[in-house]
Design an enzyme around this catalytic site. Sequence first.
Site, short mmCIF file in Angstrom:
data_model
loop_
_atom_site.label_atom_id
_atom_site.label_comp_id
_atom_site.label_asym_id
_atom_site.label_seq_id
_atom_site.Cartn_x
_atom_site.Cartn_y
_atom_site.Cartn_z
CE LYS A 49 61.91 32.94 53.22
NZ LYS A 49 62.41 31.94 54.20
N GLY A 50 59.79 38.68 56.39
CA GLY A 50 59.15 39.86 56.90
C GLY A 50 59.78 40.46 57.99
CB CYS A 51 61.53 38.70 60.91
SG CYS A 51 60.07 38.06 61.62
CD GLN A 52 65.50 45.89 61.27
OE1 GLN A 52 64.34 46.40 62.15
NE2 GLN A 52 66.34 46.59 61.02
CB SER A 53 65.43 40.06 64.01
OG SER A 53 65.45 41.12 64.82
#
Length: 143
Positions: A49-53
């Site tokens: 969680k927290g990754c754009q990808s």
Amino acid sequence: MNINQLQDELIEDFSFFEDWMQKYDFIIQFAKELPIIDDQYKVDEYKIKGCQSQVWLKPEQKDGIVYFKADSDALITKGLVSLMIKVLSGHSAEDIAKADLYFIDKIGLKDHLSPTRANGLLSMVKQMKLYAIALSAQNKAAE
């Protein structure tokens, strides 16, 4: 090699490159060497969680040593998670949990990543340490 020795090796490797285009190419090379997880683990349970990808990270513990496998749908992000795996995989859960990951600042990653990629990198670090803390607690409970 311990975690700090691996970090020092990466710092030295990155120091050979004069500009960030070369450093990005080097990060992409790491992406190509990433031990990829099976498709069955590309589910929300293993998604960072927290990754754009999209990034999936699977920890595995064998004989007290933690190994990580991962994948991402973006090449640079895949390279970043590969760097993290190079440094943290193959060590005890306790060593991973307490590791000071100074190489991120020393090679200038935070300064040269977009804010969303930098947040993603921090999310990777956080998730790897959380897995390590959980595995370390399991190990202590089993003793």
